[in-house]
Write a protein that holds these residues in place. Structure first.
Motif, short mmCIF file in Angstrom:
data_model
loop_
_atom_site.label_atom_id
_atom_site.label_comp_id
_atom_site.label_asym_id
_atom_site.label_seq_id
_atom_site.Cartn_x
_atom_site.Cartn_y
_atom_site.Cartn_z
N ASP A 1 0.84 -1.19 0.00
CA ASP A 1 0.00 0.00 0.00
C ASP A 1 0.89 1.25 0.00
O ASP A 1 1.86 1.34 0.75
CB ASP A 1 -0.89 -0.02 1.24
CG ASP A 1 -1.95 1.06 1.20
OD1 ASP A 1 -2.24 1.60 0.11
OD2 ASP A 1 -2.50 1.39 2.27
N GLY A 2 0.54 2.20 -0.87
CA GLY A 2 1.34 3.41 -1.01
C GLY A 2 2.31 3.35 -2.17
O GLY A 2 2.97 4.34 -2.50
N CYS B 1 0.82 -7.84 6.02
CA CYS B 1 1.47 -6.52 5.95
C CYS B 1 2.99 -6.66 5.98
O CYS B 1 3.53 -7.66 6.48
CB CYS B 1 1.06 -5.65 7.13
SG CYS B 1 -0.71 -5.27 7.24
N CYS B 2 3.65 -5.64 5.48
CA CYS B 2 5.09 -5.48 5.64
C CYS B 2 5.34 -4.13 6.29
O CYS B 2 4.97 -3.09 5.71
CB CYS B 2 5.80 -5.56 4.29
SG CYS B 2 7.58 -5.23 4.38
N ASP B 3 5.89 -4.14 7.48
CA ASP B 3 6.15 -2.91 8.22
C ASP B 3 4.88 -2.06 8.35
O ASP B 3 4.91 -0.84 8.22
CB ASP B 3 7.27 -2.11 7.53
CG ASP B 3 7.93 -1.12 8.47
OD1 ASP B 3 7.98 -1.39 9.68
OD2 ASP B 3 8.39 -0.07 7.98
N GLY B 4 3.74 -2.74 8.53
CA GLY B 4 2.46 -2.05 8.70
C GLY B 4 1.74 -1.70 7.41
O GLY B 4 0.59 -1.23 7.46
N LYS B 5 2.36 -1.93 6.26
CA LYS B 5 1.73 -1.63 4.97
C LYS B 5 1.10 -2.90 4.39
O LYS B 5 1.78 -3.90 4.18
CB LYS B 5 2.77 -1.08 3.98
CG LYS B 5 3.35 0.27 4.36
CD LYS B 5 2.34 1.38 4.16
CE LYS B 5 2.93 2.75 4.40
NZ LYS B 5 1.94 3.82 4.20
N PRO B 6 -0.23 -2.89 4.13
CA PRO B 6 -0.90 -4.08 3.61
C PRO B 6 -0.38 -4.52 2.23
O PRO B 6 0.01 -3.70 1.40
CB PRO B 6 -2.36 -3.65 3.51
CG PRO B 6 -2.50 -2.52 4.47
CD PRO B 6 -1.18 -1.80 4.43
N PHE B 7 -0.38 -5.83 2.02
CA PHE B 7 -0.11 -6.40 0.70
C PHE B 7 -1.29 -6.05 -0.21
O PHE B 7 -2.44 -6.20 0.18
CB PHE B 7 -0.03 -7.93 0.76
CG PHE B 7 1.20 -8.50 1.40
CD1 PHE B 7 2.03 -7.74 2.21
CD2 PHE B 7 1.51 -9.84 1.20
CE1 PHE B 7 3.15 -8.29 2.81
CE2 PHE B 7 2.64 -10.41 1.80
CZ PHE B 7 3.45 -9.62 2.60
N LEU B 8 -1.01 -5.62 -1.43
CA LEU B 8 -2.05 -5.34 -2.42
C LEU B 8 -1.76 -6.06 -3.73
O LEU B 8 -0.63 -6.46 -4.00
CB LEU B 8 -2.13 -3.83 -2.69
CG LEU B 8 -2.51 -2.92 -1.50
CD1 LEU B 8 -2.50 -1.46 -1.94
CD2 LEU B 8 -3.89 -3.30 -0.94
#
Length: 223
Positions: free
Chosen positions: A160-161, A198-205
């Motif tokens: 994400d991002g 997630c990776c470091d709080g960022k969801p997999f998309l």
């Protein structure tokens, strides 16, 4: 005098002839060598493994489908699997999941795999990747990460991002090993309180998918 004039002309003609011969005797292969000289190969862009999100972006996480699975004949804990990730031939991958799943559980299941790890032989079976699972701290419970049901085989996961249209090229297997990218990323992989990977709080998309990658374990490390 005429004799002197004739001698000068003869000498001039002789000099010109010598120059022509000298040019003709230059080895042609030397010219070819110069012509065939290749430009130096551009250096591979460095990978910043100090930033976990950049390191994750260099890993090639793909959606796959297990098309065949069977117990490893020489290892009690391993399954042997053939996994389609959209390449010409399915990947062969070994997974230590026999304590947690049956062959029937694996067949036709959609999974995520690390696709740019160096192949290795596990008890005589060539393993060309690694299936991603969430697990409890003591590994008494292990569950597959589950991509959305309609995710295309071979789709690449991003965080994400990140702009999915401008993903960085995946690192080569040699780079992954040399830079220890997998080792630097794994401590930052876990499911959140909703079971989202997630990776470091960022969801997999995944491209064009509104549903996240999940697992039936919450706040669990992924490996």
């Amino acid at each position: 005098s005429k004799k002197n004039h004739f001698a000068k002309v003869t000498q001039n003609n002789s000099d010109i002839s010598d120059k022509i011969k000298a040019k003709e005797t230059i080895p042609t292969h030397d010219k070819k060598k110069k012509e065939k000289k290749k430009a130096p190969t551009p250096a591979v862009a460095p990978i910043d493994d100090s930033d976990v999100k950049t390191a994750f972006a260099a890993l090639d996480v793909r959606v796959g489908q297990i098309i065949e699975a069977w117990p490893h004949p020489e290892a009690d804990k391993l399954f042997c699997e053939k996994i389609d990730i959209g390449e010409e031939q399915p990947r062969t991958i070994a997974s230590g999941l026999r304590a947690h799943y049956s062959v029937e559980d694996l067949t036709n299941r959609h999974v995520l795999i690390f696709a740019n790890l160096k192949a290795r032989t596990m008890q005589g079976f060539r393993s060309e990747g690694m299936v991603l699972c969430a697990a409890t701290a003591d590994h008494s419970i292990v569950k597959f990460l589950e991509p959305p049901a309609d995710a295309a085989i071979g789709s690449r996961v991003y965080l994400d991002g990140t702009d999915p249209l401008n993903l960085l090229p995946a690192a080569t297997p040699s780079q992954v090993q040399k830079k220890k990218l997998l080792e630097s990323v794994l401590p930052s992989l876990c499911t959140d309180a909703d079971g989202v990977a997630c990776c470091d709080g960022k969801p997999f998309l995944l491209p064009d998918k509104g549903s996240p990658v999940t697992a039936p374990l919450k706040n669990a490390p992924i490996s």
